[in-house]
Design an enzyme around this catalytic site. Structure first.
Site, short mmCIF file in Angstrom:
data_model
loop_
_atom_site.label_atom_id
_atom_site.label_comp_id
_atom_site.label_asym_id
_atom_site.label_seq_id
_atom_site.Cartn_x
_atom_site.Cartn_y
_atom_site.Cartn_z
N ARG A 148 -20.60 -3.71 2.70
CA ARG A 148 -20.28 -3.07 2.69
C ARG A 148 -21.19 -2.91 1.41
O ARG A 148 -22.15 -3.84 0.78
CB ARG A 148 -18.95 -3.31 1.54
CG ARG A 148 -18.04 -3.00 0.65
CD ARG A 148 -16.89 -3.17 -0.56
NE ARG A 148 -15.81 -2.66 0.60
CZ ARG A 148 -14.92 -3.20 0.16
NH1 ARG A 148 -14.13 -3.77 -0.82
NH2 ARG A 148 -14.08 -2.12 0.99
N LYS A 161 1.08 -0.85 0.02
CA LYS A 161 -0.51 -0.13 0.34
C LYS A 161 0.49 1.62 -0.62
O LYS A 161 2.17 1.26 0.79
CB LYS A 161 -0.85 -0.09 1.68
CG LYS A 161 -2.05 -1.22 1.44
CD LYS A 161 -3.18 -1.42 2.57
CE LYS A 161 -3.66 -2.26 2.06
NZ LYS A 161 -4.99 -2.48 3.77
N GLU A 190 -3.19 0.95 -3.60
CA GLU A 190 -2.75 -0.83 -3.11
C GLU A 190 -2.26 -2.05 -4.53
O GLU A 190 -3.22 -1.46 -5.76
CB GLU A 190 -3.96 -1.48 -2.73
CG GLU A 190 -3.92 -2.45 -2.31
CD GLU A 190 -5.06 -3.16 -1.21
OE1 GLU A 190 -5.18 -4.10 -0.80
OE2 GLU A 190 -5.98 -2.37 -0.93
N LYS A 227 -7.41 1.51 7.02
CA LYS A 227 -8.48 2.89 6.85
C LYS A 227 -9.23 2.73 8.11
O LYS A 227 -9.61 3.57 8.37
CB LYS A 227 -9.36 2.54 5.61
CG LYS A 227 -8.60 2.85 3.75
CD LYS A 227 -9.91 2.57 2.88
CE LYS A 227 -9.15 2.73 1.35
NZ LYS A 227 -8.80 1.38 1.24
N ARG A 251 -13.24 4.38 -6.22
CA ARG A 251 -12.27 3.15 -6.89
C ARG A 251 -12.09 3.44 -8.15
O ARG A 251 -13.30 3.38 -8.93
CB ARG A 251 -12.16 2.05 -5.83
CG ARG A 251 -11.53 0.64 -6.45
CD ARG A 251 -11.96 -0.92 -5.80
NE ARG A 251 -10.54 0.18 -4.27
CZ ARG A 251 -11.40 -0.88 -3.50
NH1 ARG A 251 -11.01 -2.46 -3.20
NH2 ARG A 251 -10.08 -0.24 -2.18
#
Length: 810
Positions: free
Chosen positions: A287, A220, A446, A478, A382
């Site tokens: 999610r 990352k 990432e 995160k 994203r």
């Protein structure tokens, strides 16, 4: 570097006349002198800032804003037209390729198939468009920063507060709000078609690939906002943007990802486990993708596994309808009810459904028994880069990252619902109070690689991760960052990267890496359109015609805003929601991008003094020469005098270490008061075995000392032997006690993963044992030597007495 110098060094030659005139605006902030400079008074006072000065400055500022805004808008429209034209060219070439392979279509079969030169020409055209997008993004960023800096300088020097008022003007012409993601997605599709010569890789975009016999490596990185667009454009030239539904037009909402993390606020069990990376540490989150209307919610569990266990960290999930989430988490809806429809449809095997039911049962049990509650939400957009159906190389870039509180501590936020409903995906969530949100200042890159053991990753990935565009942050999370930031009163153990958040991660480019414009070719484009044939006259007319009134109402500030010259010709239009949100960025202290608070450099003062002349100029000139001479002498002494020299590192290409300049800056980071930084420590089974072996070595040594003491005690006859025996006995006992305490202490620190130096290195114990043994041996030797001397002396006296007696008798 000061911003003025940075702006001059970063200007693109083709855009030179459209940048903000930063130097002219700086000069406009200086009023006339009260009296002319003279030799006696080389720097007289300036006249106070007046309303006329303010009107002149605002007029100049508005003209610069118009110039930048209009150029950015026209250039963006030009890029759109070029992309559309290139798309038609690419489709034409690909259709010719299809027609050549399908002879049944008479119309297409008459056309000649495309050649490699056709694809090469298209690639050059697309590379040129990519370079234009990159240049426009840099142009926008530099000018936006320039307006921020000059407004800040104005408010500081003049005392007139223009910053909150100018926000409405800036948002009325929001050149800085252009989103280049649509360009990236479109260019990625076209470039992939051209790079693969009309045969792009096909497969399931949602497929994760075969995980067997592969080693997965995840790293990352942080990316500064200045480098986000450039990074995307670099990656798309190697990997296409992963689009799950290619038939649907791109919408920004489609890239939004939101996650709700659960934990127990009483003990923060999941936070502690994920931070310390303990074996079996779990994270449970819910999610969804897209907006708040998304009905499919994914219930996920991430389980951390240590490498020495031979297992890999696992992320398992199942989908659930949004209307059933509360009932499932509360236990009112059973696992069998959740998967009843899936069993009836028969799309999955009984074994797969059984595994999903087992996962759902375990998650439901943990939520209920451990009293888990929603604590932290993460939101971001994203952009994923991956070949469809091929997970060997996957790169994702998360932008606009925000962490939001979901708990009910202090006040009701989510209530009895599994998530709060007063927000959606409307970044930057300006309706939230500051204590409820943490806006992360960087993007998160990432890189996930699935390569066989011993195989190196692609060279372009190694160049990318070693470049100045990214900053490596191992084990960044995160969830951990958001929880530690949003709950400062409850979290005392913070991750290692938290104290480094105020450090600017930007680095100078140490080598040529990034977007480069292709070498111009003599060949014409496929549409036979030269730059002179484009609508240059129309563009120029638009630039002139767009010098219009700037609309937009003023927000309420101190004083009467309608009296400010900035609002001289407003028509009272109401700001929309995007403009109101965008205006917020200028109400806060801007990010300290450059050290531009001290713009009056020594060179400017010297030049101004040179025009005046006199002793003041010569004093400044002598001061500057003395400073340069002193610096030269110091550097010369450093070179001549003998001193320790640092070891020169090999080039970055050989070692993978980026060396910025000839010097290194070392900074010690300290945790805030009342908190402790957790440093990740990798603990393997051999560490425990090494501690046991060390303890056994101490035992062996102690037993040897005890054996020596027992031998001396049993076979010695005098007090010296008895004293040495006691010395070795005490040494053996102390060694046994010391080794036992040290072993227990080491095992405890290893189990707690504390990065303590004495866990792996011990200097006092062996030193004390060595000194003790040397002392015992020296004392024994000294006492024995002394005893031998007494015996020899007594023997000599005896012989003398014996000899005297014999002589007398004779």
């Amino acid at each position: 570097m000061r911003f003025g110098e940075h702006l001059r060094s970063s200007m693109i030659k083709e855009f030179y006349w459209y940048y903000i005139a930063y130097d002219d605006l700086k000069k406009a902030l200086k009023t006339d002198f009260v009296t002319e400079p003279s030799q006696e008074n080389p720097k007289p006072d300036r006249k106070p800032w007046s309303e006329d000065n303010e009107k002149d400055f605002v007029a100049l500022l508005e003209s610069e804003l118009d110039k930048v805004f209009n150029f950015q808008r026209i250039k963006s429209e030009e890029i759109v037209r070029r992309i559309q034209s290139s798309e038609a060219d690419v489709n034409d070439v690909v259709s010719r390729l299809d027609g050549a392979s399908d002879r049944r279509q008479s119309l297409r079969s008459s056309q000649s198939p495309p050649t490699d030169e056709d694809f090469l020409l298209l690639e050059q055209i697309l590379s040129d468009i990519i370079a234009d997008v990159h240049d426009l993004a840099k142009f926008t960023q530099l000018n936006y920063t320039g307006f921020q800096k000059i407004i800040k300088k104005h408010d500081k020097q003049t005392g007139w507060h223009l910053k909150p008022i100018f926000a409405t003007r800036l948002n009325a012409k929001p050149f800085f709000k252009d989103n280049y993601d649509a360009f990236v997605v479109k260019l990625s599709k076209l470039y992939d078609l051209v790079r693969t010569k009309g045969n792009p890789v096909s497969g399931d975009s949602a497929s994760g690939g075969n995980q067997q016999n592969f080693i997965r490596q995840t790293t990352k990185y942080w990316v500064h906002p200045d480098n986000i667009t450039e990074l995307k454009l670099i990656i798309l030239k190697h990997l296409p943007v992963l689009v799950f539904n290619p038939k649907k037009e791109f919408e920004e909402q489609d890239t939004a990802i939101s996650s709700i993390y659960y934990d127990n606020p009483d003990n923060w069990e999941f936070y502690q486990g994920r931070l310390k990376k303990t074996e079996g540490a779990e994270a449970i989150r819910l999610r969804w993708y897209g907006g708040m209307k998304s009905d499919q919610i994914f219930v996920e569990r991430k389980t951390h596994r240590e490498d020495w266990t031979g297992e890999k960290s696992v992320k398992a999930r199942f989908s659930l309808k949004e209307k059933h989430v509360n009932a499932f988490l509360a236990g009112r809806k059973t696992v069998e009810d959740v998967f009843a429809k899936m069993r009836r449809e028969g799309k999955k095997s009984d074994e797969e459904i059984s595994n999903l039911e087992q996962l759902a049962r375990e998650i439901q049990y943990r939520v209920i028994t451990r009293r888990l509650q929603p604590v932290t939400r993460t939101f971001y957009h994203r952009t994923a880069f991956q070949l469809p159906g091929d997970a060997r190389v996957r790169i994702s870039l998360d932008t606009e990252l925000s962490m939001i509180r979901e708990d009910n501590i202090g006040r009701v936020r989510a209530g009895d619902n599994w998530r709060r409903m007063d927000i959606g995906v409307d970044y930057p969530f300006s309706q939230l109070p500051p204590e409820d949100i943490e806006r992360f200042p960087y993007a998160v890159l990432e890189v996930k690689l699935q390569t066989q053991a011993g195989q190196e990753p692609p060279q372009w990935i190694r160049d990318l991760t070693a470049s100045h565009l990214v900053e490596a942050v191992p084990k960044y999370s995160k969830f951990i960052h958001g929880t530690a930031s949003l709950f400062p009163d409850s979290i005392n153990l913070i991750p290692f990267w938290m104290p480094q958040m105020d450090v600017d991660i930007r680095k100078p480019a140490t080598r040529r890496f990034g977007i480069e414009r292709p070498v111009p070719s003599t060949s014409q484009s496929t549409n036979d359109e030269t730059p002179e044939d484009e609508d240059s006259d129309d563009d120029a007319a638009q630039l002139q015609a767009s010098q219009q009134q700037i609309s937009g109402p003023a927000r309420e500030t101190e004083g009467r805003e309608e009296d400010h010259p900035l609002f001289a010709n407003t028509d009272g239009n109401v700001l929309d929601i995007e403009e109101r949100i965008g205006a917020r960025s200028l109400d806060e202290d801007d990010y300290p991008l450059y050290d531009s608070d001290q713009e009056s450099t020594e060179e400017d003062e010297l030049e101004e003094a040179r025009r005046v002349g006199g002793m003041h100029y010569y004093r400044l000139l002598a001061k500057q020469y003395a400073k340069r001479t002193g610096s030269g002498l110091v550097e010369g002494l450093k070179t001549i005098l003998p001193r320790p020299r640092p070891t020169s590192l090999p080039p970055p290409e050989q070692s993978g270490v980026a060396v910025i300049g000839p010097q290194r800056t070392i900074k010690r980071f300290k945790a805030p008061k009342g908190k402790r930084i957790y440093v990740p420590v990798r603990v393997e089974p051999k560490v425990y075995l090494a501690a046991e072996r060390t303890f056994l070595s101490w035992l062996e040594f102690s037993i040897l000392l005890g054996s020596i003491a027992a031998t001396l005690l049993n076979f010695g006859q005098d007090y010296i032997t008895l004293g040495s025996s006691w010395g070795f006995t005490i040494m053996a006992a102390l060694s046994l006690l010391y080794s036992l305490v040290l072993y227990i202490w080491r095992v405890d620190k290893i189990r707690k993963r504390r990065d303590v130096k004495r866990v792996y290195y011990e200097k006092w114990g062996p030193t004390a044992v060595g000194i003790g043994l040397a002392t015992i041996l020296l004392l024994n030797f000294g006492l024995r030597a002394r005893q031998a001397g007494f015996i020899a002396k007594d023997a000599g006296v005896g012989l003398k007495n014996v000899g005297g007696s014999e002589t007398g008798e004779l």
